[in-house]
Every structure is written in structure tokens, then in C-alpha cells.
Motif scaffolding. Sequence first.
Motif, PDB file in Angstrom:
ATOM      1  N   PHE A   1       4.235  -5.217  30.753  1.00 15.00           N
ATOM      2  CA  PHE A   1       5.455  -5.459  29.979  1.00 15.00           C
ATOM      3  C   PHE A   1       6.173  -6.706  30.500  1.00 15.00           C
ATOM      4  O   PHE A   1       6.641  -7.546  29.723  1.00 15.00           O
ATOM      5  N   ALA A   2       6.272  -6.827  31.829  1.00 12.28           N
ATOM      6  CA  ALA A   2       6.981  -7.970  32.418  1.00 12.28           C
ATOM      7  C   ALA A   2       6.218  -9.275  32.197  1.00 12.28           C
ATOM      8  O   ALA A   2       6.818 -10.314  31.911  1.00 12.28           O
ATOM      9  N   ARG A   3       4.882  -9.211  32.307  1.00  7.57           N
ATOM     10  CA  ARG A   3       4.065 -10.421  32.189  1.00  7.57           C
ATOM     11  C   ARG A   3       4.004 -10.929  30.753  1.00  7.57           C
ATOM     12  O   ARG A   3       4.099 -12.143  30.498  1.00  7.57           O
ATOM     13  N   THR A   4       3.851 -10.022  29.794  1.00  2.95           N
ATOM     14  CA  THR A   4       3.673 -10.422  28.399  1.00  2.95           C
ATOM     15  C   THR A   4       4.981 -10.468  27.616  1.00  2.95           C
ATOM     16  O   THR A   4       4.992 -10.922  26.471  1.00  2.95           O
ATOM     17  N   ARG A   5       6.047  -9.966  28.238  1.00  5.78           N
ATOM     18  CA  ARG A   5       7.367  -9.913  27.585  1.00  5.78           C
ATOM     19  C   ARG A   5       7.301  -9.161  26.247  1.00  5.78           C
ATOM     20  O   ARG A   5       7.917  -9.563  25.266  1.00  5.78           O
ATOM     21  N   THR A   6       6.557  -8.075  26.240  1.00  2.99           N
ATOM     22  CA  THR A   6       6.425  -7.275  25.019  1.00  2.99           C
ATOM     23  C   THR A   6       7.446  -6.143  24.951  1.00  2.99           C
ATOM     24  O   THR A   6       7.425  -5.356  24.001  1.00  2.99           O
ATOM     25  N   ALA A   7       8.316  -6.055  25.958  1.00  2.00           N
ATOM     26  CA  ALA A   7       9.415  -5.088  25.922  1.00  2.00           C
ATOM     27  C   ALA A   7      10.645  -5.728  26.545  1.00  2.00           C
ATOM     28  O   ALA A   7      10.567  -6.298  27.636  1.00  2.00           O
ATOM     29  N   ASP A   8      11.775  -5.663  25.837  1.00  2.00           N
ATOM     30  CA  ASP A   8      13.017  -6.212  26.370  1.00  2.00           C
ATOM     31  C   ASP A   8      13.620  -5.307  27.430  1.00  2.00           C
ATOM     32  O   ASP A   8      14.361  -5.762  28.305  1.00  2.00           O
ATOM     33  N   ALA A   9      13.348  -4.021  27.345  1.00  3.41           N
ATOM     34  CA  ALA A   9      13.810  -3.051  28.331  1.00  3.41           C
ATOM     35  C   ALA A   9      12.861  -1.869  28.311  1.00  3.41           C
ATOM     36  O   ALA A   9      12.222  -1.577  27.291  1.00  3.41           O
ATOM     37  N   VAL A  10      12.776  -1.180  29.429  1.00  2.00           N
ATOM     38  CA  VAL A  10      11.876  -0.045  29.591  1.00  2.00           C
ATOM     39  C   VAL A  10      12.694   1.231  29.741  1.00  2.00           C
ATOM     40  O   VAL A  10      13.780   1.220  30.324  1.00  2.00           O
ATOM     41  N   ILE A  11      12.169   2.318  29.222  1.00  2.16           N
ATOM     42  CA  ILE A  11      12.814   3.624  29.326  1.00  2.16           C
ATOM     43  C   ILE A  11      11.984   4.511  30.246  1.00  2.16           C
ATOM     44  O   ILE A  11      10.777   4.657  30.052  1.00  2.16           O
ATOM     45  N   LEU A  12      12.646   5.086  31.255  1.00  2.25           N
ATOM     46  CA  LEU A  12      11.992   6.020  32.172  1.00  2.25           C
ATOM     47  C   LEU A  12      12.477   7.430  31.882  1.00  2.25           C
ATOM     48  O   LEU A  12      13.677   7.660  31.763  1.00  2.25           O
ATOM     49  N   SER A  13      11.548   8.375  31.799  1.00  2.00           N
ATOM     50  CA  SER A  13      11.927   9.775  31.623  1.00  2.00           C
ATOM     51  C   SER A  13      11.341  10.594  32.757  1.00  2.00           C
ATOM     52  O   SER A  13      10.421  10.153  33.455  1.00  2.00           O
ATOM     53  N   GLY A  14      11.894  11.793  32.956  1.00  2.00           N
ATOM     54  CA  GLY A  14      11.397  12.696  33.990  1.00  2.00           C
ATOM     55  C   GLY A  14      11.409  12.103  35.379  1.00  2.00           C
ATOM     56  O   GLY A  14      10.392  12.156  36.083  1.00  2.00           O
ATOM     57  N   PRO A  15      12.542  11.543  35.851  1.00  2.00           N
ATOM     58  CA  PRO A  15      12.545  10.928  37.176  1.00  2.00           C
ATOM     59  C   PRO A  15      12.341  11.946  38.295  1.00  2.00           C
ATOM     60  O   PRO A  15      12.850  13.064  38.238  1.00  2.00           O
ATOM     61  N   ALA A  16      11.583  11.537  39.307  1.00  2.00           N
ATOM     62  CA  ALA A  16      11.409  12.351  40.500  1.00  2.00           C
ATOM     63  C   ALA A  16      12.643  12.206  41.386  1.00  2.00           C
ATOM     64  O   ALA A  16      13.449  11.283  41.223  1.00  2.00           O
ATOM     65  N   VAL A  17      12.766  13.130  42.346  1.00  2.00           N
ATOM     66  CA  VAL A  17      13.909  13.079  43.257  1.00  2.00           C
ATOM     67  C   VAL A  17      13.950  11.734  43.965  1.00  2.00           C
ATOM     68  O   VAL A  17      15.006  11.107  44.091  1.00  2.00           O
ATOM     69  N   GLU A  18      12.805  11.268  44.428  1.00  2.00           N
ATOM     70  CA  GLU A  18      12.681   9.913  44.970  1.00  2.00           C
ATOM     71  C   GLU A  18      11.642   9.198  44.110  1.00  2.00           C
ATOM     72  O   GLU A  18      10.446   9.441  44.255  1.00  2.00           O
ATOM     73  N   ASP A  19      12.088   8.331  43.233  1.00  2.00           N
ATOM     74  CA  ASP A  19      11.214   7.750  42.219  1.00  2.00           C
ATOM     75  C   ASP A  19      10.907   6.287  42.538  1.00  2.00           C
ATOM     76  O   ASP A  19      11.784   5.432  42.483  1.00  2.00           O
ATOM     77  N   ARG A  20       9.655   6.021  42.859  1.00  2.00           N
ATOM     78  CA  ARG A  20       9.237   4.675  43.266  1.00  2.00           C
ATOM     79  C   ARG A  20       9.304   3.671  42.130  1.00  2.00           C
ATOM     80  O   ARG A  20       9.282   2.456  42.365  1.00  2.00           O
ATOM     81  N   ARG A  21       9.374   4.135  40.885  1.00  2.00           N
ATOM     82  CA  ARG A  21       9.411   3.213  39.744  1.00  2.00           C
ATOM     83  C   ARG A  21      10.680   2.351  39.750  1.00  2.00           C
ATOM     84  O   ARG A  21      10.671   1.235  39.227  1.00  2.00           O
ATOM     85  N   ILE A  22      11.756   2.862  40.326  1.00  2.00           N
ATOM     86  CA  ILE A  22      13.021   2.123  40.331  1.00  2.00           C
ATOM     87  C   ILE A  22      12.868   0.809  41.093  1.00  2.00           C
ATOM     88  O   ILE A  22      13.220  -0.265  40.603  1.00  2.00           O
ATOM     89  N   ALA A  23      12.318   0.892  42.312  1.00  2.00           N
ATOM     90  CA  ALA A  23      12.128  -0.315  43.118  1.00  2.00           C
ATOM     91  C   ALA A  23      11.144  -1.268  42.455  1.00  2.00           C
ATOM     92  O   ALA A  23      11.334  -2.500  42.478  1.00  2.00           O
ATOM     93  N   LEU A  24      10.073  -0.731  41.852  1.00  2.00           N
ATOM     94  CA  LEU A  24       9.080  -1.578  41.185  1.00  2.00           C
ATOM     95  C   LEU A  24       9.717  -2.377  40.055  1.00  2.00           C
ATOM     96  O   LEU A  24       9.536  -3.595  39.953  1.00  2.00           O
ATOM     97  N   LEU A  25      10.471  -1.706  39.190  1.00  2.00           N
ATOM     98  CA  LEU A  25      11.069  -2.388  38.035  1.00  2.00           C
ATOM     99  C   LEU A  25      12.129  -3.381  38.475  1.00  2.00           C
ATOM    100  O   LEU A  25      12.272  -4.453  37.876  1.00  2.00           O
ATOM    101  N   ASN A  26      12.879  -3.046  39.511  1.00  2.00           N
ATOM    102  CA  ASN A  26      13.835  -4.015  40.051  1.00  2.00           C
ATOM    103  C   ASN A  26      13.114  -5.258  40.539  1.00  2.00           C
ATOM    104  O   ASN A  26      13.558  -6.378  40.298  1.00  2.00           O
TER     105      ASN A  26
END
Length: 340
Positions: free
Chosen positions: A111-136
Motif C-alpha cells: 500500500f505504501a509503495r504503490t500508493r493504492t490506499a490513502d489510509a489503512v484500517i486496522l481491526s481486531g487490535p491485539a493488546v500489544e499490536d506490532r502493526r502500529i509501529a510498522l505503519l508509523n
Amino acid sequence: MNLRELSAHLGLSQTTVSRALNGYTDVAPATRRKVVEAAERVGYRPNSGARRLATGRSQALGIAFPVDRNLLLDPHFIEFLAGVAATAGEKGYDLTVSPTTGTEDEVYRRFARTRTADAVILSGPAVEDRRIALLNGLGLPFVVHGRTQTPLPYAHVDIDNRGAFRQACRLLLDLGHRRIALINGDEGQTFARDRRSGWQEALAQAGLADDPGCPSCCGAMTEENGYRFARTLLERTPAPTGLLCSSVLLAFGAYRAIRDLGLTVGRDVSVIAHDDDLPFLRPHTLDPPLTVTRSPIRKGGEQVADFAIRLATGTPIDQLTDVKPVDLVYRGSVAAPASG
């Protein structure tokens, strides 16, 4: 008309017209309205590839879809996705659902490389969710449906899960119940952890924090698990007189277990569940009608999509956080315990 002809027709620069059509906040509202009305009148439709090159925006929201989790069989996810799609469509955005058979990392990088999404939606977050740091780190705007433990700021929409289950447990305590069990969702996810915390807080305030008569089970929120967990809990000695369930699906199973054990819902065992307002699950039609904490998950999806679009068009993160209170709907599945 193409963009150049529409701009000449309005007497505005192509940059102004493009930014107005793509929702940029630096265009005056009156100008944006004038451009949008003219575009609708002449039937102008921007070329998506040219728009992406010119503005760096795709006019799409992205969601990663883990194929191995069978989310199409999860009614909670489907109802949430329906809310996201409804708002995206109303605001002229596409919804890109990208499958992944492993971690979601590669989807977000794409998504970031091709710019095919202006924003991403995350559902079902874990108590400690590694996706947050990745997307930042990728610099990709995102909104979370729920919350997670992180020092990083992030946009989110959530409900007060802790307060909801604290309130539900207090209702049973006020009616005289002292053995109240929890049938919870996956406690690796924040919503389930928060519901457990609310239940525990209410028990602690009543002096029952470590009472063995207040056990719990957790796992996937299915009717079969509801049956299995309820049966396990109710076959204990002493058995709980109240059950808190994290979903109506779990409560459906609990009702069956209660009846199979020769007991009666609302007389021998009181039951409260969380209701996401799924269209095919109507808790008021059960016998007896089910008491619920209620918050429609589709509306959550609608608000998440709205936040994602606003984030993509420049609204600061600190203006895009919301935690909604939850209603308690009292029905016939709850009463004072029949005996001690």
C-alpha cells in the motif's frame, strides 16, 4: 470534459480544481462546492491513474485480509466491513481489501509503495499490536477499530468495553448474585482484555476478586464455544448463578447449555451478553429476551471510515479519537438468584 477544460470553464487553475475535487482542506468551502457542483453538472470523472500521479492520492481506503483467519465467516467482521464500505461509497472512496496468507506486513508495505490506499484500517487490535509501529515507520495513515498499548499516537474508534462489563456485572451483584462467571472472547485482543478488567473491577468492589465461584473461559466467539464454555462452568460446584458473555453468539450457546442441564434462563441462571447489533441475531427474540450491553458494530465501521478519510485529507490525529459509552438494555434473562 477533462481537467484542463473544467478548469478553464470555471476560471480556476487546474491545481485548485484538482485539490477541490480531492477534498483538500486548504481549498475554501465555497470554491470546493462550486467545483464539485460543476463537475457533477458536466459529468466530469477524473482519471484515477492521472489523479494518483497528480495528487499522490488514490481515493481509496485499504484493509488487509488474512486469508487463514476465515474472516468471511466472522459476522462481526462482515458487519464492520459493511459500515466501512457504506461510508467510503458515500464519500466517493473505493475500498481495497488485499489478501495475505502470512503476516499483514507485506500488504501494508505494498500500500505504501504503490500508493493504492490513502489510509489503512486496522481491526481486531491485539493488546500489544506490532502493526502500529510498522505503519508509523511506513508513513502510511491508519485508523484502528479498537485500542492497543503503544506510546505512539494513533487515530481510533472504540467503545468502553471495560465500563460496559463493569456495569453488567454490577447489575447482577445488585440483584444478589455472588457467583458470576465470564465467557469471553480471545483475551489476546484488547476488547476482551478490557471486558475481563471491567468484570474483575466489579467483583473486587464487592469483595469477590479471588472468589473461586467466579470463574471464566475464553476463546473464539462462536455459538459452539458458548455452549461448551457454559456447560463447563455450570457443571462446577458451586455453579455460577450469572453468566456474562462477550457476544450474542456465545449467549446463544449458553442458552442451549443451560436448558440441556435442566435449568431455566432467568430463574436458575441469569445471562447478559454484548450485542454488536448483528442483523441476523436478535437478542430480544430469545426466550426469555436477552439482557445486553449494546453498541452497533456497523456504526463503528462507518465512523472508522470517516476518520480514515479525514486523516488522509489532513485532519490531525488528536482530533480523530473516540471512545463511546455502551447502553445496557435490561430484559427477562436477568433476575435475582433463585437460591444462595
